[in-house]
Design an enzyme around this catalytic site. Sequence first.
Site, PDB file in Angstrom:
ATOM      1  N   LYS A   1       0.816  -1.218   0.000  1.00 58.05           N
ATOM      2  CA  LYS A   1       0.000   0.000   0.000  1.00 58.05           C
ATOM      3  C   LYS A   1       0.853   1.274   0.000  1.00 58.05           C
ATOM      4  O   LYS A   1       2.063   1.225   0.287  1.00 58.05           O
ATOM      5  CB  LYS A   1      -0.920  -0.038   1.222  1.00 58.05           C
ATOM      6  CG  LYS A   1      -2.003  -1.131   1.123  1.00 58.05           C
ATOM      7  CD  LYS A   1      -2.868  -1.105   2.373  1.00 58.05           C
ATOM      8  CE  LYS A   1      -4.103  -1.957   2.252  1.00 58.05           C
ATOM      9  NZ  LYS A   1      -4.935  -1.870   3.473  1.00 58.05           N
TER      10      LYS A   1
ATOM     11  N   TYR B   1     -12.376  -2.259  -3.454  1.00 60.03           N
ATOM     12  CA  TYR B   1     -12.914  -2.134  -2.093  1.00 60.03           C
ATOM     13  C   TYR B   1     -14.447  -2.032  -2.078  1.00 60.03           C
ATOM     14  O   TYR B   1     -15.021  -1.502  -1.125  1.00 60.03           O
ATOM     15  CB  TYR B   1     -12.290  -0.932  -1.382  1.00 60.03           C
ATOM     16  CG  TYR B   1     -10.893  -1.223  -0.835  1.00 60.03           C
ATOM     17  CD1 TYR B   1     -10.655  -2.321  -0.002  1.00 60.03           C
ATOM     18  CD2 TYR B   1      -9.816  -0.391  -1.133  1.00 60.03           C
ATOM     19  CE1 TYR B   1      -9.383  -2.593   0.497  1.00 60.03           C
ATOM     20  CE2 TYR B   1      -8.534  -0.653  -0.624  1.00 60.03           C
ATOM     21  CZ  TYR B   1      -8.338  -1.761   0.187  1.00 60.03           C
ATOM     22  OH  TYR B   1      -7.084  -2.022   0.686  1.00 60.03           O
TER      23      TYR B   1
ATOM     24  N   PHE C   1     -15.307   4.667   6.794  1.00 60.35           N
ATOM     25  CA  PHE C   1     -13.924   4.910   6.377  1.00 60.35           C
ATOM     26  C   PHE C   1     -13.718   4.791   4.872  1.00 60.35           C
ATOM     27  O   PHE C   1     -12.616   4.939   4.375  1.00 60.35           O
ATOM     28  CB  PHE C   1     -12.965   3.954   7.126  1.00 60.35           C
ATOM     29  CG  PHE C   1     -13.232   2.485   6.881  1.00 60.35           C
ATOM     30  CD1 PHE C   1     -12.731   1.848   5.755  1.00 60.35           C
ATOM     31  CD2 PHE C   1     -13.983   1.737   7.788  1.00 60.35           C
ATOM     32  CE1 PHE C   1     -12.964   0.496   5.525  1.00 60.35           C
ATOM     33  CE2 PHE C   1     -14.217   0.381   7.570  1.00 60.35           C
ATOM     34  CZ  PHE C   1     -13.710  -0.245   6.432  1.00 60.35           C
TER      35      PHE C   1
ATOM     36  N   ARG D   1      -2.661 -14.018   5.135  1.00 57.26           N
ATOM     37  CA  ARG D   1      -3.399 -13.255   6.167  1.00 57.26           C
ATOM     38  C   ARG D   1      -2.701 -13.393   7.524  1.00 57.26           C
ATOM     39  O   ARG D   1      -2.615 -12.433   8.280  1.00 57.26           O
ATOM     40  CB  ARG D   1      -4.853 -13.747   6.295  1.00 57.26           C
ATOM     41  CG  ARG D   1      -5.708 -13.581   5.053  1.00 57.26           C
ATOM     42  CD  ARG D   1      -6.159 -12.178   4.786  1.00 57.26           C
ATOM     43  NE  ARG D   1      -7.067 -11.610   5.759  1.00 57.26           N
ATOM     44  CZ  ARG D   1      -7.659 -10.420   5.613  1.00 57.26           C
ATOM     45  NH1 ARG D   1      -7.436  -9.685   4.524  1.00 57.26           N
ATOM     46  NH2 ARG D   1      -8.448  -9.942   6.532  1.00 57.26           N
TER      47      ARG D   1
ATOM     48  N   THR E   1      -6.196  -6.456  10.694  1.00 57.17           N
ATOM     49  CA  THR E   1      -6.274  -5.139  10.055  1.00 57.17           C
ATOM     50  C   THR E   1      -5.623  -4.028  10.882  1.00 57.17           C
ATOM     51  O   THR E   1      -4.898  -3.203  10.346  1.00 57.17           O
ATOM     52  CB  THR E   1      -7.769  -4.792   9.805  1.00 57.17           C
ATOM     53  OG1 THR E   1      -8.383  -5.936   9.216  1.00 57.17           O
ATOM     54  CG2 THR E   1      -7.910  -3.599   8.895  1.00 57.17           C
TER      55      THR E   1
ATOM     56  N   ASN F   1      -1.995   0.426   7.056  1.00 54.69           N
ATOM     57  CA  ASN F   1      -1.512  -0.856   7.576  1.00 54.69           C
ATOM     58  C   ASN F   1      -0.636  -1.592   6.563  1.00 54.69           C
ATOM     59  O   ASN F   1      -0.533  -2.803   6.569  1.00 54.69           O
ATOM     60  CB  ASN F   1      -2.684  -1.703   8.065  1.00 54.69           C
ATOM     61  CG  ASN F   1      -3.716  -1.914   6.977  1.00 54.69           C
ATOM     62  OD1 ASN F   1      -3.491  -1.530   5.828  1.00 54.69           O
ATOM     63  ND2 ASN F   1      -4.828  -2.512   7.311  1.00 54.69           N
TER      64      ASN F   1
ATOM     65  N   HIS G   1      -2.108  -5.269   1.743  1.00 55.26           N
ATOM     66  CA  HIS G   1      -3.414  -5.907   1.541  1.00 55.26           C
ATOM     67  C   HIS G   1      -3.169  -7.357   1.154  1.00 55.26           C
ATOM     68  O   HIS G   1      -2.235  -7.651   0.413  1.00 55.26           O
ATOM     69  CB  HIS G   1      -4.174  -5.207   0.407  1.00 55.26           C
ATOM     70  CG  HIS G   1      -5.342  -6.012  -0.094  1.00 55.26           C
ATOM     71  ND1 HIS G   1      -6.581  -5.951   0.483  1.00 55.26           N
ATOM     72  CD2 HIS G   1      -5.431  -6.940  -1.100  1.00 55.26           C
ATOM     73  CE1 HIS G   1      -7.398  -6.795  -0.148  1.00 55.26           C
ATOM     74  NE2 HIS G   1      -6.730  -7.404  -1.108  1.00 55.26           N
TER      75      HIS G   1
ATOM     76  N   GLU H   1     -10.058 -10.435  -7.158  1.00 51.06           N
ATOM     77  CA  GLU H   1      -9.077  -9.352  -7.016  1.00 51.06           C
ATOM     78  C   GLU H   1      -7.928  -9.502  -8.010  1.00 51.06           C
ATOM     79  O   GLU H   1      -7.458  -8.523  -8.585  1.00 51.06           O
ATOM     80  CB  GLU H   1      -8.534  -9.323  -5.584  1.00 51.06           C
ATOM     81  CG  GLU H   1      -9.587  -8.862  -4.577  1.00 51.06           C
ATOM     82  CD  GLU H   1      -9.075  -8.801  -3.141  1.00 51.06           C
ATOM     83  OE1 GLU H   1      -9.779  -8.230  -2.299  1.00 51.06           O
ATOM     84  OE2 GLU H   1      -7.972  -9.329  -2.867  1.00 51.06           O
TER      85      GLU H   1
HETATM   86  P1  IDP Z   1      -8.162  -6.111   5.629  1.00 48.93           P
HETATM   87  O1  IDP Z   1      -7.284  -5.234   4.781  1.00 48.93           O
HETATM   88  O2  IDP Z   1      -7.454  -6.618   6.845  1.00 48.93           O
HETATM   89  O3  IDP Z   1      -8.845  -7.187   4.838  1.00 48.93           O
HETATM   90  P2  IDP Z   1     -10.742  -4.721   5.644  1.00 48.93           P
HETATM   91  O4  IDP Z   1     -11.722  -4.762   6.750  1.00 48.93           O
HETATM   92  O5  IDP Z   1     -11.056  -5.439   4.381  1.00 48.93           O
HETATM   93  O6  IDP Z   1      -9.317  -5.155   6.243  1.00 48.93           O
HETATM   94  O7  IDP Z   1     -10.513  -3.172   5.280  1.00 48.93           O
HETATM   95  C1  IDP Z   1      -9.834  -2.795   4.118  1.00 48.93           C
HETATM   96  C2  IDP Z   1      -8.872  -1.701   4.451  1.00 48.93           C
HETATM   97  O8  IDP Z   1      -9.609  -0.561   4.857  1.00 48.93           O
HETATM   98  C3  IDP Z   1      -7.952  -1.970   5.634  1.00 48.93           C
HETATM   99  O9  IDP Z   1      -6.825  -2.728   5.292  1.00 48.93           O
HETATM  100  C4  IDP Z   1      -7.605  -0.596   6.080  1.00 48.93           C
HETATM  101  O10 IDP Z   1      -6.613  -0.017   5.216  1.00 48.93           O
HETATM  102  C5  IDP Z   1      -8.913   0.133   5.863  1.00 48.93           C
HETATM  103  N1  IDP Z   1      -9.744   0.125   7.099  1.00 48.93           N
HETATM  104  C6  IDP Z   1     -10.427  -0.905   7.618  1.00 48.93           C
HETATM  105  N2  IDP Z   1     -11.103  -0.565   8.745  1.00 48.93           N
HETATM  106  C7  IDP Z   1     -10.847   0.747   8.921  1.00 48.93           C
HETATM  107  C8  IDP Z   1     -11.270   1.704   9.910  1.00 48.93           C
HETATM  108  O11 IDP Z   1     -12.004   1.412  10.848  1.00 48.93           O
HETATM  109  N3  IDP Z   1     -10.771   2.980   9.745  1.00 48.93           N
HETATM  110  C9  IDP Z   1      -9.957   3.337   8.725  1.00 48.93           C
HETATM  111  N4  IDP Z   1      -9.562   2.471   7.776  1.00 48.93           N
HETATM  112  C10 IDP Z   1      -9.987   1.193   7.866  1.00 48.93           C
HETATM  113 MG    MG Z   2     -10.324  -6.994   3.265  1.00 44.38          MG
END
Ligand code: IDP
Ligand code: MG
Length: 380
Positions: free
Chosen positions: A250, A290, A298, A326, A332, A353, A356, A367
Amino acid sequence: MPENATKAVIWDMDGVIADTALYHMQAWQKALRKKGVDFTEEDFQKYFGQRNEEIIGKVLGEEITKDEMDEIAIEKEESFRSLVRPNVRLLPGVIDLMKVLSKNDFIMALASSTPMKNIQLLTQSLGIDRCFQSIISAEDVTEGKPNPQVFLLAAESLAIEPGNCIVIEDAVAGITAAKKAGMLCLAVTNTHPRERLVEADLIVDTLEAVTIESLIGLLNNRLKKENRVYREVVVRKRSLDMERSLVLIKPDAMQRNLAGVIIGRLEEHGLKVVALKMLHVDKALAERHYAIHIGKPFFEDLIKYITSTPIVAVVFEGEGAVEEIRKIMGVTDPAKADAGTIRADFGTDIQKNVVHGSDSIETAKKEIDLFFTPEEIYTY
Ligand code: IDP
Ligand code: MG
């Protein structure tokens, strides 16, 4: 000052604490016009953050005498001070960040390429002259940024190891100096766009966006990185349970030069790169990737973040690759991720974070199709 302080923040002044660029430029233009030089905004951008004698030498050439040089520099600084005195303002977030830093036992220094007189005028006018344990100015160094001298002197005067110092900068030369000093660098886009500041460890658009956790995270990551022992790479044979998963490095990871480290962590587990490309994700692709998050609070921010600078997309292949990736990534939110996972080690917050990874075999297929054509994926 905390008695046994172990970490420090070293502040640059112009463009980080106070927005003085316009007054510097006007003062240069006035002083150089007398020498028949038209000092343009482009010239100003080019020399931003360097010391006066370096700028004058480059603009007027070698033949200029030391006396002439001093005269121009004095005139420039006098007119700068008279321009700045009635106008100077603190940039947003400075005071709040200073407060939270001192609450968290950071000590602070100011390290600027500017003469001490300017520093005193500015810090006194702004009421922050007593916030710094030490101030290093142009007079204290023989070479300006990008030479690391100014920051190394600041660390020495605070008795803090360079590796435990975070420099806050807005100029490219300043970031280079911080990295050469072996320090961490937080860059703020007050003067230059993000793309020019990628050498920094963390980039923000305003100091209001800086959290103490992200700064402490920077210092911790540094320690972990140094202590990390590479695991032996396991090379696995292809089997019938081969899976593919999409991994994105990312924007925050790209900005902090972490692409190699992240791909390396996955390769160390025997996962194989079968497709890889760098691309700047546009809004349409981001929204498709997404789509599952449309409507969440968010979502808009997530789209902005993932489209902010180019990323690297990788297809990894391996037995049980989806679930394994994962696990190696961690959950996350980096704050909740298990120690040793990529997100725990390098993530800044729940959004930034760094990586992905597809969350199921089904999603992985969709994807991968979004980012790659079948011809782009190599079969060993
Ligand atoms: P993942 O990347 O671990 O699968 P997802 O829930 O699919 O997590 O969320 C996609 C991305 O959206 C996350 O990796 C993170 O960058 C962002 N994200 C998820 N939850 C939040 C939040 O509560 N606040 C801000 N960004 C978030
Ligand atoms: Mg995800």
